[in-house]
Structures are given as structure tokens and as C-alpha cells.
Design a protein around this motif. Structure first.
Motif, PDB file in Angstrom:
ATOM      1  N   GLY A 259       0.813  -1.217   0.000  1.00  0.00           N
ATOM      2  CA  GLY A 259       0.000   0.000   0.000  1.00  0.00           C
ATOM      3  C   GLY A 259       0.843   1.262   0.000  1.00  0.00           C
ATOM      4  O   GLY A 259       0.466   2.270  -0.600  1.00  0.00           O
ATOM      5  N   TRP A 260       1.989   1.206   0.685  1.00  0.00           N
ATOM      6  CA  TRP A 260       2.898   2.362   0.686  1.00  0.00           C
ATOM      7  C   TRP A 260       3.407   2.602  -0.729  1.00  0.00           C
ATOM      8  O   TRP A 260       3.428   3.724  -1.211  1.00  0.00           O
ATOM      9  N   MET A 261       3.804   1.520  -1.401  1.00  0.00           N
ATOM     10  CA  MET A 261       4.308   1.652  -2.765  1.00  0.00           C
ATOM     11  C   MET A 261       3.219   2.167  -3.692  1.00  0.00           C
ATOM     12  O   MET A 261       3.452   3.042  -4.523  1.00  0.00           O
ATOM     13  N   MET A 262       2.030   1.630  -3.542  1.00  0.00           N
ATOM     14  CA  MET A 262       0.922   2.070  -4.388  1.00  0.00           C
ATOM     15  C   MET A 262       0.627   3.559  -4.162  1.00  0.00           C
ATOM     16  O   MET A 262       0.344   4.291  -5.115  1.00  0.00           O
ATOM     17  N   ALA A 263       0.714   4.014  -2.926  1.00  0.00           N
ATOM     18  CA  ALA A 263       0.486   5.432  -2.627  1.00  0.00           C
ATOM     19  C   ALA A 263       1.526   6.315  -3.315  1.00  0.00           C
ATOM     20  O   ALA A 263       1.186   7.369  -3.868  1.00  0.00           O
ATOM     21  N   GLN A 264       2.795   5.891  -3.294  1.00  0.00           N
ATOM     22  CA  GLN A 264       3.838   6.668  -3.960  1.00  0.00           C
ATOM     23  C   GLN A 264       3.561   6.743  -5.463  1.00  0.00           C
ATOM     24  O   GLN A 264       3.718   7.794  -6.089  1.00  0.00           O
ATOM     25  N   MET A 265       3.147   5.629  -6.026  1.00  0.00           N
ATOM     26  CA  MET A 265       2.858   5.578  -7.457  1.00  0.00           C
ATOM     27  C   MET A 265       1.650   6.441  -7.804  1.00  0.00           C
ATOM     28  O   MET A 265       1.625   7.127  -8.825  1.00  0.00           O
ATOM     29  N   ASP A 266       0.635   6.429  -6.936  1.00  0.00           N
ATOM     30  CA  ASP A 266      -0.558   7.247  -7.152  1.00  0.00           C
ATOM     31  C   ASP A 266      -0.209   8.735  -7.085  1.00  0.00           C
ATOM     32  O   ASP A 266      -0.720   9.531  -7.871  1.00  0.00           O
ATOM     33  N   LEU A 267       0.667   9.115  -6.152  1.00  0.00           N
ATOM     34  CA  LEU A 267       1.106  10.509  -6.068  1.00  0.00           C
ATOM     35  C   LEU A 267       1.807  10.938  -7.349  1.00  0.00           C
ATOM     36  O   LEU A 267       1.555  12.028  -7.875  1.00  0.00           O
ATOM     37  N   ALA A 268       2.688  10.097  -7.870  1.00  0.00           N
ATOM     38  CA  ALA A 268       3.408  10.429  -9.099  1.00  0.00           C
ATOM     39  C   ALA A 268       2.452  10.536 -10.285  1.00  0.00           C
ATOM     40  O   ALA A 268       2.511  11.488 -11.062  1.00  0.00           O
ATOM     41  N   ALA A 269       1.561   9.556 -10.411  1.00  0.00           N
ATOM     42  CA  ALA A 269       0.594   9.580 -11.517  1.00  0.00           C
ATOM     43  C   ALA A 269      -0.318  10.794 -11.411  1.00  0.00           C
ATOM     44  O   ALA A 269      -0.639  11.429 -12.417  1.00  0.00           O
ATOM     45  N   GLY A 270      -0.735  11.125 -10.188  1.00  0.00           N
ATOM     46  CA  GLY A 270      -1.598  12.294  -9.979  1.00  0.00           C
ATOM     47  C   GLY A 270      -0.918  13.586 -10.378  1.00  0.00           C
ATOM     48  O   GLY A 270      -1.550  14.496 -10.918  1.00  0.00           O
ATOM     49  N   SER A 271       0.373  13.674 -10.137  1.00  0.00           N
ATOM     50  CA  SER A 271       1.126  14.862 -10.538  1.00  0.00           C
ATOM     51  C   SER A 271       1.134  15.011 -12.060  1.00  0.00           C
ATOM     52  O   SER A 271       0.890  16.093 -12.597  1.00  0.00           O
ATOM     53  N   VAL A 272       1.363  13.908 -12.760  1.00  0.00           N
ATOM     54  CA  VAL A 272       1.360  13.927 -14.230  1.00  0.00           C
ATOM     55  C   VAL A 272      -0.031  14.283 -14.752  1.00  0.00           C
ATOM     56  O   VAL A 272      -0.179  15.110 -15.654  1.00  0.00           O
ATOM     57  N   ALA A 273      -1.063  13.676 -14.176  1.00  0.00           N
ATOM     58  CA  ALA A 273      -2.438  13.928 -14.621  1.00  0.00           C
ATOM     59  C   ALA A 273      -2.831  15.385 -14.394  1.00  0.00           C
ATOM     60  O   ALA A 273      -3.386  16.037 -15.293  1.00  0.00           O
ATOM     61  N   SER A 274      -2.551  15.917 -13.212  1.00  0.00           N
ATOM     62  CA  SER A 274      -2.917  17.309 -12.905  1.00  0.00           C
ATOM     63  C   SER A 274      -2.191  18.292 -13.806  1.00  0.00           C
ATOM     64  O   SER A 274      -2.765  19.291 -14.242  1.00  0.00           O
ATOM     65  N   ARG A 275      -0.929  18.009 -14.078  1.00  0.00           N
ATOM     66  CA  ARG A 275      -0.157  18.873 -14.955  1.00  0.00           C
ATOM     67  C   ARG A 275      -0.751  18.866 -16.372  1.00  0.00           C
ATOM     68  O   ARG A 275      -0.882  19.903 -17.018  1.00  0.00           O
ATOM     69  N   HIS A 276      -1.132  17.656 -16.843  1.00  0.00           N
ATOM     70  CA  HIS A 276      -1.659  17.569 -18.209  1.00  0.00           C
ATOM     71  C   HIS A 276      -3.009  18.280 -18.339  1.00  0.00           C
ATOM     72  O   HIS A 276      -3.235  18.989 -19.315  1.00  0.00           O
ATOM     73  N   CYS A 277      -3.884  18.078 -17.371  1.00  0.00           N
ATOM     74  CA  CYS A 277      -5.235  18.648 -17.508  1.00  0.00           C
ATOM     75  C   CYS A 277      -5.338  20.054 -16.931  1.00  0.00           C
ATOM     76  O   CYS A 277      -6.371  20.706 -17.067  1.00  0.00           O
TER      77      CYS A 277
ATOM     78  N   THR B 295      -8.075   9.613  -9.147  1.00  0.00           N
ATOM     79  CA  THR B 295      -7.840   8.230  -9.560  1.00  0.00           C
ATOM     80  C   THR B 295      -9.171   7.508  -9.666  1.00  0.00           C
ATOM     81  O   THR B 295      -9.974   7.557  -8.737  1.00  0.00           O
ATOM     82  N   ILE B 296      -9.402   6.829 -10.788  1.00  0.00           N
ATOM     83  CA  ILE B 296     -10.629   6.037 -10.902  1.00  0.00           C
ATOM     84  C   ILE B 296     -10.352   4.550 -11.059  1.00  0.00           C
ATOM     85  O   ILE B 296     -11.223   3.725 -10.825  1.00  0.00           O
ATOM     86  N   ALA B 297      -9.114   4.203 -11.440  1.00  0.00           N
ATOM     87  CA  ALA B 297      -8.783   2.782 -11.590  1.00  0.00           C
ATOM     88  C   ALA B 297      -7.276   2.599 -11.603  1.00  0.00           C
ATOM     89  O   ALA B 297      -6.524   3.511 -11.931  1.00  0.00           O
ATOM     90  N   VAL B 298      -6.873   1.398 -11.230  1.00  0.00           N
ATOM     91  CA  VAL B 298      -5.471   0.974 -11.341  1.00  0.00           C
ATOM     92  C   VAL B 298      -5.495  -0.379 -12.035  1.00  0.00           C
ATOM     93  O   VAL B 298      -6.184  -1.292 -11.593  1.00  0.00           O
ATOM     94  N   ASP B 299      -4.771  -0.476 -13.133  1.00  0.00           N
ATOM     95  CA  ASP B 299      -4.734  -1.715 -13.918  1.00  0.00           C
ATOM     96  C   ASP B 299      -3.354  -2.360 -13.842  1.00  0.00           C
ATOM     97  O   ASP B 299      -2.335  -1.676 -13.903  1.00  0.00           O
ATOM     98  N   GLY B 300      -3.357  -3.669 -13.741  1.00  0.00           N
ATOM     99  CA  GLY B 300      -2.144  -4.449 -13.901  1.00  0.00           C
ATOM    100  C   GLY B 300      -1.062  -4.198 -12.877  1.00  0.00           C
ATOM    101  O   GLY B 300       0.120  -4.271 -13.209  1.00  0.00           O
ATOM    102  N   MET B 301      -1.425  -3.943 -11.643  1.00  0.00           N
ATOM    103  CA  MET B 301      -0.413  -3.710 -10.601  1.00  0.00           C
ATOM    104  C   MET B 301       0.414  -4.977 -10.431  1.00  0.00           C
ATOM    105  O   MET B 301      -0.128  -6.054 -10.195  1.00  0.00           O
ATOM    106  N   GLN B 302       1.721  -4.836 -10.593  1.00  0.00           N
ATOM    107  CA  GLN B 302       2.631  -5.973 -10.451  1.00  0.00           C
ATOM    108  C   GLN B 302       3.773  -5.595  -9.519  1.00  0.00           C
ATOM    109  O   GLN B 302       4.396  -4.550  -9.685  1.00  0.00           O
ATOM    110  N   PHE B 303       4.016  -6.465  -8.550  1.00  0.00           N
ATOM    111  CA  PHE B 303       5.145  -6.293  -7.637  1.00  0.00           C
ATOM    112  C   PHE B 303       6.207  -7.299  -8.053  1.00  0.00           C
ATOM    113  O   PHE B 303       6.008  -8.495  -7.953  1.00  0.00           O
ATOM    114  N   HIS B 304       7.344  -6.806  -8.535  1.00  0.00           N
ATOM    115  CA  HIS B 304       8.393  -7.671  -9.057  1.00  0.00           C
ATOM    116  C   HIS B 304       9.426  -8.064  -8.006  1.00  0.00           C
ATOM    117  O   HIS B 304       9.893  -9.190  -7.986  1.00  0.00           O
TER     118      HIS B 304
END
Length: 130
Positions: A31-49, A55-64
Motif C-alpha cells: 500500500g505504501w508503494m501504491m500510494a507513492q505511485m498514485d502521487l506520481a501519476a496524480g502529478s502527471v495527470a494534474s499537470r496535463h489537464c 484516480t478512478i482505476a489501477v490496472d495491472g499492478m505488479q510487484f516484481h
């Protein structure tokens, strides 16, 4: 060691994994990792729009691979698609041990965001530039 290389672009977020973020076995909480990823994605999304996006969905989350206390985690995110009101962001997290230069991908997923206005209703987003 793998032949993988981190993305060439600068990470959106870079953070050091801390003891408060581990499970009883000493690994980072997913969950900590997912939160960091959501913060990064949110920054990109907010900048673009140019405004608020949620966030409405997360697809294909993979922990390697696991992340350990003291690792530097770099989160890379890039916009890969847009819809009328939505944006899809590809996100990868890479870890680097505190005393090494070797990095490896630890997590990846696609985050889907919707731009919303002050009324909290979906609003149009600019198209993805080629």
C-alpha cells in the motif's frame, strides 16, 4: 543484476523507504508503494489537464521485487493515453540500495485518472500530443 534500465526521464518522485513503512517481515507495505505511485501519476495527470484529477482505476499492478528500509525509490510516470475526460498514466517504481548504483524495477501499473472541475464533475482534457 538484470539488463533492465530505468527510464531515461527524471523520476516524478524520489523517496527513501523508512522503517515506519514496513510490514513485520521488513518489506515495504504494498500500500505504501501504491500510494507513492498514485502521487506520481496524480502529478502527471494534474499537470496535463491543468487542474484537479482523481484516480478512478489501477490496472495491472505488479510487484516484481521487494523494497527494503533505506532503499531509494524512484517513481517514473508518463501519460500514455487520453480520452474525453480521462488520462492513462504508465507508472514504474525502481529501487536502488543505499550504498550501490545498481537499480531494479520493483513495481509497475497503469493508473487511470479523470479530470474534474470545481463542481466535482468530469471535464474535458487536452488530447495527448504526439
Amino acid at each position: 543484476m538484470t539488463d533492465e534500465q530505468p527510464p531515461a526521464d527524471a523520476p516524478v518522485i524520489r523517496v527513501t523507504a523508512m522503517p515506519a513503512d514496513v510490514n513485520p517481515y521488513g518489506d515495504m507495505f504494498g500500500g505504501w508503494m501504491m500510494a507513492q505511485m498514485d502521487l506520481a501519476a496524480g502529478s502527471v495527470a494534474s499537470r496535463h489537464c491543468g487542474g484537479r484529477a482523481v484516480t478512478i482505476a489501477v490496472d495491472g499492478m505488479q510487484f516484481h521485487r521487494p523494497v527494503f528500509v533505506g532503499d531509494e525509490v524512484s517513481v517514473h510516470a508518463r501519460l500514455i493515453a487520453t480520452g474525453t475526460t480521462s488520462m492513462t498514466i504508465e507508472v514504474e517504481a525502481w529501487r536502488r540500495g543505499r550504498h550501490t548504483s545498481e537499480a531494479c524495477r520493483v513495481t509497475q501499473a497503469r493508473f487511470i485518472f479523470v479530470a474534474i472541475g470545481d463542481d466535482r464533475r468530469p471535464r474535458r482534457v487536452p488530447p495527448l500530443e504526439a
